[in-house]
Design a protein around this motif. Structure first.
Motif, mmCIF file in Angstrom:
data_model
loop_
_atom_site.group_PDB
_atom_site.id
_atom_site.type_symbol
_atom_site.label_atom_id
_atom_site.label_comp_id
_atom_site.label_asym_id
_atom_site.label_seq_id
_atom_site.Cartn_x
_atom_site.Cartn_y
_atom_site.Cartn_z
ATOM 1 N N ARG A 25 -1.913 11.795 3.355
ATOM 2 C CA ARG A 25 -2.770 12.538 4.299
ATOM 3 C C ARG A 25 -3.707 13.514 3.590
ATOM 4 N NH1 ARG A 25 1.004 13.193 9.697
ATOM 5 N NH2 ARG A 25 -0.416 11.881 10.870
ATOM 6 N N GLY A 55 -6.381 11.940 1.773
ATOM 7 C CA GLY A 55 -7.554 11.102 1.502
ATOM 8 C C GLY A 55 -7.376 10.118 0.352
ATOM 9 N N LYS A 97 -7.776 5.085 12.376
ATOM 10 C CA LYS A 97 -8.534 6.315 12.121
ATOM 11 C C LYS A 97 -9.791 6.042 11.282
ATOM 12 C CE LYS A 97 -8.456 10.552 9.540
ATOM 13 N NZ LYS A 97 -8.186 11.883 10.046
ATOM 14 N N SER A 145 -1.960 3.482 11.909
ATOM 15 C CA SER A 145 -2.699 4.698 12.254
ATOM 16 C C SER A 145 -3.886 4.900 11.294
ATOM 17 C CB SER A 145 -1.721 5.877 12.201
ATOM 18 O OG SER A 145 -2.416 7.074 12.139
ATOM 19 N N SER A 182 3.098 -0.792 8.389
ATOM 20 C CA SER A 182 3.923 0.295 8.923
ATOM 21 C C SER A 182 3.119 1.032 9.993
ATOM 22 C CB SER A 182 4.289 1.254 7.790
ATOM 23 O OG SER A 182 3.110 1.826 7.262
ATOM 24 N N PHE A 190 0.878 -1.182 0.000
ATOM 25 C CA PHE A 190 0.000 0.000 0.000
ATOM 26 C C PHE A 190 0.908 1.222 0.000
ATOM 27 C CE2 PHE A 190 -3.691 2.089 2.628
ATOM 28 C CZ PHE A 190 -4.152 2.722 1.490
ATOM 29 N N VAL A 226 0.986 5.603 -1.139
ATOM 30 C CA VAL A 226 0.527 6.849 -1.767
ATOM 31 C C VAL A 226 1.742 7.761 -1.850
ATOM 32 C CG1 VAL A 226 -0.896 8.919 -1.390
ATOM 33 C CG2 VAL A 226 -1.883 6.645 -0.997
ATOM 34 N N GLY A 284 -5.347 7.491 0.150
ATOM 35 C CA GLY A 284 -5.304 6.119 0.664
ATOM 36 C C GLY A 284 -6.708 5.620 0.973
ATOM 37 N N LYS A 285 -7.525 6.478 1.578
ATOM 38 C CA LYS A 285 -8.907 6.102 1.928
ATOM 39 C C LYS A 285 -9.692 5.777 0.657
ATOM 40 C CE LYS A 285 -12.704 6.355 4.749
ATOM 41 N NZ LYS A 285 -13.625 7.453 4.753
#
Ligand code: ACO
Length: 214
Positions: A130, A132, A167, A163, A158, A122, A124, A134-135
Motif C-alpha cells: 500500500r 505504490g 483501484k 482490489s 487474492s 505477485f 510486495v 505494486g503499481k
C-alpha cells in the motif's frame, strides 16, 4: 524488505530488474560470473517465492529458481531497494507473468482457446504494501509486455489483488470461468492477435546444436 547475506546492489543495476528463464537479469553488465549470478538468482527467487506463498496462504510456492529454469516464456520483475541495508540492497517485490494456453468462457459461456498474458505470482513485502510498489512493478510490466490490463488473465487472484486491479485499472465485472483464472469485462473485446491461438505452442528443436522454438 527481504535481505540476503550477499550484496543485492552489486547484482542489480536498476530499481526494477527483469529476469527470464536463463535467470540472468536483462541488461546485466556487471563483472560477476554467470554461475555465481545464477546461484544468487535461484536463492532470490526461492526466498521471494516462499514469502509470496506465505502471504497468500499457499502450501507450495508458485515461484522458485528451479521452476523458473524449467518453464518457457515466463518473466519475473523484481523491485529492488538498492539503498537499503547500508547500500547492500534488499528485494521489495516480485511480479511473475507468462503466456498460457487457456480455454476461457466468454460472456455467453462459449469456450475460446487463447494464450493471454497471465499474472502468475505477485508479492510486495508486508511493510511496503500500500505504498505504490505494486503499481510500480505492474506499470513496468504492462509497458514492457505491451498489454492492456483488461487483456490479462489472473491466476487465483487474492482479495488484495482484486482490489488493486479495480483501484488502479478499473477492472471489475468478473467473467465466470471453470478454471482458476479470473478475467474481467472487456477481455474479449477486440482481442489482440498475440493472444490468439496461432501464436502459441511453439515447438522446441535442436538446430545446429542450439535450442530453438519454431
Ligand atoms: N487489503 C485490501 N486491498 C489492498 C491491500 C490490503 N491489505 N493491500 C493492497 N491492496 C490494494 C488496494 O486496492 C490498495 O489501495 P488502497 O490502499 O487505496 O486501498 C492498492 O492495492 C495499493 O496499491 P499498491 O500500493 O500499488 O499495491 P501493493 O504494493 O500493496 O501491491 C499486492 C499489491 C501485490 C497485491 C500486495 O498487496 C501483496 O503482496 N499482497 C499479498 C500477496 C498477494 O495477495 N498477492 C497477490 C496474489 S494473487 C496472484 O499473484 C496472481
Amino acid at each position: 524488505m527481504v535481505e540476503f547475506n550477499f550484496n543485492i546492489s552489486s547484482i542489480f543495476q536498476e530499481e526494477i530488474c527483469i529476469i527470464g528463464n536463463d535467470l540472468i537479469p536483462h541488461g546485466h553488465t556487471g563483472d560477476l560470473n554467470y554461475v555465481f549470478l545464477k546461484q544468487k538468482m535461484v536463492t532470490i527467487l526461492d526466498v521471494m517465492g516462499e514469502a509470496s506463498a506465505q502471504a497468500q496462504g499457499l502450501k507450495n510456492p508458485i515461484t522458485s529458481g528451479s521452476k523458473m529454469l524449467a518453464s518457457e516464456g515466463q518473466t519475473v520483475y523484481l523491485l529492488v531497494d538498492r539503498k537499503a541495508v547500508s547500500g547492500a540492497g534488499a528485494v521489495v517485490g516480485m511480479l511473475k507473468v507468462g503466456r498460457k494456453k487457456l480455454f476461457l468462457l466468454d460472456n455467453c459461456g462459449k469456450p475460446n482457446e487463447l494464450s493471454p498474458l497471465c499474472v502468475l505470482d505477485f508479492y510486495v513485502t508486508e511493510r511496503r504494501q500500500r505504498t505504490g510498489c505494486g503499481k510500480l512493478l505492474f506499470e513496468t510490466m504492462l509497458r514492457r509486455e505491451g498489454v492492456e490490463p483488461r487483456y490479462l488473465a489472473i491466476d487465483r487472484p487474492s482479495e488484495k489483488l482484486i482490489s488493486f486491479l479495480k483501484k488502479h485499472y478499473g477492472l471489475s465485472g468478473i467473467i465466470p470461468q471453470v478454471n482458476n483464472y479470473v478475467i474481467f469485462s472487456g477481455f474479449f473485446k477486440d482481442q489482440p492477435a498475440d493472444a490468439s491461438k496461432a501464436r502459441e505452442a511453439k515447438k522446441p528443436r535442436i538446430y545446429m546444436g542450439k535450442l530453438q522454438y519454431v
